[in-house]
Design a protein around this motif. Sequence first.
Motif, PDB file in Angstrom:
ATOM      1  N   GLN A   1      -6.126 -11.295  -3.859  1.00 43.06           N
ATOM      2  CA  GLN A   1      -4.775 -12.009  -3.500  1.00 43.06           C
ATOM      3  C   GLN A   1      -4.977 -12.833  -1.663  1.00 43.06           C
ATOM      4  N   GLY A   2      -5.582 -11.865  -1.317  1.00 41.34           N
ATOM      5  CA  GLY A   2      -6.157 -12.293   0.396  1.00 41.34           C
ATOM      6  C   GLY A   2      -4.083 -12.148   0.938  1.00 41.34           C
ATOM      7  N   ARG A   3      -3.911 -11.143   0.290  1.00 41.31           N
ATOM      8  CA  ARG A   3      -2.876 -10.674   1.663  1.00 41.31           C
ATOM      9  C   ARG A   3      -2.643  -9.926   3.017  1.00 41.31           C
ATOM     10  N   ALA A   4      -2.302 -10.866   3.742  1.00 37.98           N
ATOM     11  CA  ALA A   4      -2.631 -10.016   5.021  1.00 37.98           C
ATOM     12  C   ALA A   4      -2.012  -8.869   5.305  1.00 37.98           C
ATOM     13  N   ASP A   5      -1.228  -8.414   4.730  1.00 41.52           N
ATOM     14  CA  ASP A   5      -0.545  -6.953   5.283  1.00 41.52           C
ATOM     15  C   ASP A   5      -1.152  -5.989   3.973  1.00 41.52           C
ATOM     16  N   ASP A   6      -1.938  -5.947   3.255  1.00 44.16           N
ATOM     17  CA  ASP A   6      -2.989  -5.590   2.008  1.00 44.16           C
ATOM     18  C   ASP A   6      -3.700  -4.459   2.858  1.00 44.16           C
ATOM     19  N   ASN A   7      -3.603  -4.430   3.975  1.00 47.89           N
ATOM     20  CA  ASN A   7      -5.165  -3.854   4.764  1.00 47.89           C
ATOM     21  C   ASN A   7      -4.393  -2.533   5.189  1.00 47.89           C
ATOM     22  N   GLU A   8      -5.211  -1.020   5.502  1.00 44.89           N
ATOM     23  CA  GLU A   8      -5.362  -0.137   5.128  1.00 44.89           C
ATOM     24  C   GLU A   8      -4.047   0.277   6.332  1.00 44.89           C
ATOM     25  N   GLU A   9      -4.161   0.046   6.647  1.00 40.73           N
ATOM     26  CA  GLU A   9      -3.587   0.467   8.447  1.00 40.73           C
ATOM     27  C   GLU A   9      -2.198   0.049   8.144  1.00 40.73           C
ATOM     28  N   THR A  10      -1.691  -1.533   7.837  1.00 39.55           N
ATOM     29  CA  THR A  10      -0.385  -1.735   7.189  1.00 39.55           C
ATOM     30  C   THR A  10       0.458  -1.363   6.268  1.00 39.55           C
ATOM     31  N   ILE A  11      -0.793  -0.726   5.047  1.00 39.88           N
ATOM     32  CA  ILE A  11      -0.175  -0.124   3.917  1.00 39.88           C
ATOM     33  C   ILE A  11       0.117   0.680   3.734  1.00 39.88           C
ATOM     34  N   LYS A  12      -0.493   2.174   5.254  1.00 38.20           N
ATOM     35  CA  LYS A  12      -0.116   3.055   5.524  1.00 38.20           C
ATOM     36  C   LYS A  12       2.020   3.149   6.327  1.00 38.20           C
ATOM     37  N   LYS A  13       1.788   1.984   6.725  1.00 31.08           N
ATOM     38  CA  LYS A  13       2.587   1.852   7.769  1.00 31.08           C
ATOM     39  C   LYS A  13       4.223   1.338   6.412  1.00 31.08           C
ATOM     40  N   ARG A  14       3.444   0.594   5.066  1.00 29.15           N
ATOM     41  CA  ARG A  14       4.926   0.166   5.049  1.00 29.15           C
ATOM     42  C   ARG A  14       5.479   1.101   4.248  1.00 29.15           C
ATOM     43  N   PHE A  15       4.276   2.502   3.657  1.00 25.20           N
ATOM     44  CA  PHE A  15       4.420   3.430   2.731  1.00 25.20           C
ATOM     45  C   PHE A  15       5.617   4.336   3.439  1.00 25.20           C
ATOM     46  N   ALA A  16       5.038   4.559   4.682  1.00 25.37           N
ATOM     47  CA  ALA A  16       5.915   5.396   5.667  1.00 25.37           C
ATOM     48  C   ALA A  16       7.475   4.846   5.752  1.00 25.37           C
ATOM     49  N   VAL A  17       7.581   3.569   5.867  1.00 24.44           N
ATOM     50  CA  VAL A  17       9.041   2.581   5.699  1.00 24.44           C
ATOM     51  C   VAL A  17       9.912   2.687   4.318  1.00 24.44           C
ATOM     52  N   TYR A  18       8.859   2.841   3.426  1.00 30.43           N
ATOM     53  CA  TYR A  18       9.015   2.301   1.989  1.00 30.43           C
ATOM     54  C   TYR A  18      10.128   4.511   2.356  1.00 30.43           C
ATOM     55  N   HIS A  19       8.708   5.395   2.660  1.00 31.18           N
ATOM     56  CA  HIS A  19       9.974   7.000   2.354  1.00 31.18           C
ATOM     57  C   HIS A  19      10.702   7.108   3.206  1.00 31.18           C
ATOM     58  N   ASN A  20      10.709   6.271   4.919  1.00 31.21           N
ATOM     59  CA  ASN A  20      11.875   6.603   5.854  1.00 31.21           C
ATOM     60  C   ASN A  20      13.028   5.784   4.958  1.00 31.21           C
ATOM     61  N   GLN A  21      13.201   4.021   4.637  1.00 31.15           N
ATOM     62  CA  GLN A  21      14.382   3.326   4.358  1.00 31.15           C
ATOM     63  C   GLN A  21      14.628   3.567   2.909  1.00 31.15           C
ATOM     64  N   THR A  22      13.700   3.180   2.407  1.00 30.92           N
ATOM     65  CA  THR A  22      13.513   2.422   1.223  1.00 30.92           C
ATOM     66  C   THR A  22      14.503   3.522   0.237  1.00 30.92           C
ATOM     67  N   ALA A  23      13.938   4.643   0.026  1.00 31.25           N
ATOM     68  CA  ALA A  23      13.524   5.739  -1.485  1.00 31.25           C
ATOM     69  C   ALA A  23      14.718   5.831  -1.079  1.00 31.25           C
ATOM     70  N   PRO A  24      15.466   6.414   0.049  1.00 34.95           N
ATOM     71  CA  PRO A  24      17.178   6.967   0.042  1.00 34.95           C
ATOM     72  C   PRO A  24      17.855   6.096  -1.082  1.00 34.95           C
ATOM     73  N   LEU A  25      17.850   5.156  -0.937  1.00 41.13           N
ATOM     74  CA  LEU A  25      18.414   4.163  -1.685  1.00 41.13           C
ATOM     75  C   LEU A  25      18.581   4.668  -3.070  1.00 41.13           C
ATOM     76  N   ALA A  26      17.655   4.849  -3.793  1.00 40.21           N
ATOM     77  CA  ALA A  26      17.279   5.427  -4.997  1.00 40.21           C
ATOM     78  C   ALA A  26      19.009   5.951  -5.527  1.00 40.21           C
ATOM     79  N   GLU A  27      19.288   7.308  -4.673  1.00 40.76           N
ATOM     80  CA  GLU A  27      20.546   7.969  -4.790  1.00 40.76           C
ATOM     81  C   GLU A  27      21.956   6.800  -4.576  1.00 40.76           C
ATOM     82  N   TRP A  28      21.801   5.808  -3.676  1.00 45.64           N
ATOM     83  CA  TRP A  28      23.006   5.466  -3.648  1.00 45.64           C
ATOM     84  C   TRP A  28      22.897   4.264  -5.415  1.00 45.64           C
ATOM     85  N   PHE A  29      22.391   3.767  -5.565  1.00 50.76           N
ATOM     86  CA  PHE A  29      22.122   3.228  -7.296  1.00 50.76           C
ATOM     87  C   PHE A  29      22.622   4.628  -8.556  1.00 50.76           C
ATOM     88  N   GLN A  30      22.267   5.602  -7.937  1.00 50.03           N
ATOM     89  CA  GLN A  30      22.141   6.465  -8.816  1.00 50.03           C
ATOM     90  C   GLN A  30      24.401   6.587  -8.813  1.00 50.03           C
TER      91      GLN A  30
END
Length: 193
Positions: A132-161
């Motif tokens: 798809q040629g998404r500019a943010d799907d390169n290795e460096e940005t992927i790593k950052k997006r995972f870090a953001v996911y773990h830090n800011q988004t994953a804790p939300l699972a508990e909120w939904f729980q």
Amino acid sequence: MKNIIIFGAPGSGKGTYSDVIVEKYGMGHISTGDVLRAEIKNGTELGRVAQGYIDQGQLIPDELMISILAKVYDAQPAGRGVIFDGFPRTIAQAEALKQMLAERGHEMGIMIELVVSEDILVARLLNRAIEQGRADDNEETIKKRFAVYHNQTAPLAEWFQKEGIRNVVAWETYPSKEGMIDAIFKLIDQANA
Ligand code: AMP
């Protein structure tokens, strides 16, 4: 139809499964990533601001995201239910979504969390970069997006729980796209029964 919040890490299949759900149930679909990419394509001020964050693998600030969401939600056809794909990504966004829906006499409905192991996620994202040629799907940005996911988004699972609407669908349990789809459809049918 109840609203659905589809939740998971980058590459977990939120967009793919949202499309399958839309096709079967005829629901509305809000992908905040798609909304932002359209703004960038159209060269709007919002797009210009969003691009900086997206390219860095960072989240767009909550206030901006929340202000866009109500507008996009109100533009959806009424009464069919909406799938929220890529939103909320922070607790502040989740609280704002709940309030925005309550103000309209609506509810969040159900949250479906897609769980996929990290090596599969990375492989999928790198593959998407080629397809798809998404500019943010390169290795460096992927790593950052995972870090953001773990830090800011994953804790939300508990909120939904705590809200009592969290449902987990794991690739480990249903290791095929068809298996995942069956499990997701069952959850939606149960919620609407
Ligand atoms: P996605 O297509 O959902 O992976 O989103 C791509 C990028 O858009 C993300 O990495 C964020 O930079 C931005 N984005 C999408 N949805 C949100 C959101 N709910 N809050 C903040 N940023 C978002």
